[in-house]
Design a protein around this motif. Structure first.
Motif: not given
Length: 179
Positions: A126-128, A113-116, A84-85
Motif C-alpha cells: 500500500i505504501g508504493e 510505511a512503504g514510501h517509495a 498508518k498507511s
C-alpha cells in the motif's frame, strides 16, 4: 473508542503533541503504528479535562476515528486523524461517502510505511501506491518527514488551513525515519 483526554500540549514530551496544539487542532484521534506510537502514548498519558486544550480519543479502527473527527468538524472544531498507511484503506468508505461528499474539513496524518518501496514487502503493497490512491479519490496531500518537527508543523498547519479554506479533507503523508 474510550474516554476523551484533554491536554494543552505544554507538558507533552512528544513534540507532535505540542505541534498539534500550536496548529490549533481541537481533537486528535487515531490508530497508532510504530512511528506514531510515542505520539499516541504521550496523548494517552496527559491528564484529562483541561479546558481549552486538545482532546484525544484513542481509536481501534481508522474509519471510526474519521467519523469521530467528522463530528468534531461539524461541531466547529479542527480535528486531526492519525493512522498508518495500511489504515488508509480502512477509512476509504467514510472518507469518500461522508467526509468528501459533505465537505467536512478534516486533516489526516498518515504514517507512510512503504514510501517509495523502501520498506518490508507487506508495507510496500500500500505504501508504493499511496500517493496515487489519494489522487484517485481526489484527496489533496502534503508530504513531511515524521522526524523533522519544523517541516511537520509547517505541513500540518498548511493542511489545516487548506482543509478550512476548501471545506474538505487534506492528508499529510508522513515519511518515517529511515525511509
Amino acid at each position: 473508542m474510550s474516554a476523551t483526554t484533554t491536554c494543552t500540549g505544554r507538558d507533552a514530551e512528544d513534540p507532535l503533541v505540542a505541534i498539534a496544539a500550536r496548529v490549533g487542532f481541537t481533537l486528535v484521534t487515531g490508530v497508532p503504528d510504530s512511528p506514531l506510537s510515542e505520539f499516541a502514548s504521550a496523548l494517552s498519558a496527559l491528564a484529562p479535562a483541561r479546558p481549552g486544550g486538545l482532546d484525544y480519543v484513542p481509536g481501534t479502527r481508522e474509519d471510526s476515528c474519521l467519523a469521530v473527527a467528522a463530528g468534531e468538524a461539524l461541531a466547529g472544531g479542527r480535528p486531526l486523524v492519525f493512522m498508518k498507511s495500511a489504515g488508509f484503506g480502512n477509512c476509504l468508505d467514510v472518507l469518500t461517502s461522508l467526509v468528501q461528499v459533505y465537505s467536512i474539513p478534516v486533516v489526516l496524518l498518515v504514517s507512510w510505511a512503504g514510501h517509495a518501496g523502501r520498506d518490508v514487502p507487506h508495507h510496500n503493497v500500500i505504501g508504493e501506491p499511496l500517493q496515487a490512491l489519494c489522487d484517485a479519490v481526489g484527496l489533496p496531500t502534503r508530504v513531511a518527514a515524521l522526524d523533522d518537527a519544523a517541516d511537520l508543523e509547517l505541513q500540518l498547519m498548511a493542511a489545516a488551513e487548506a482543509a478550512a479554506r476548501t471545506s474538505g479533507p487534506v492528508a499529510v503523508l508522513g515519511i518515517p525515519a529511515g525511509l
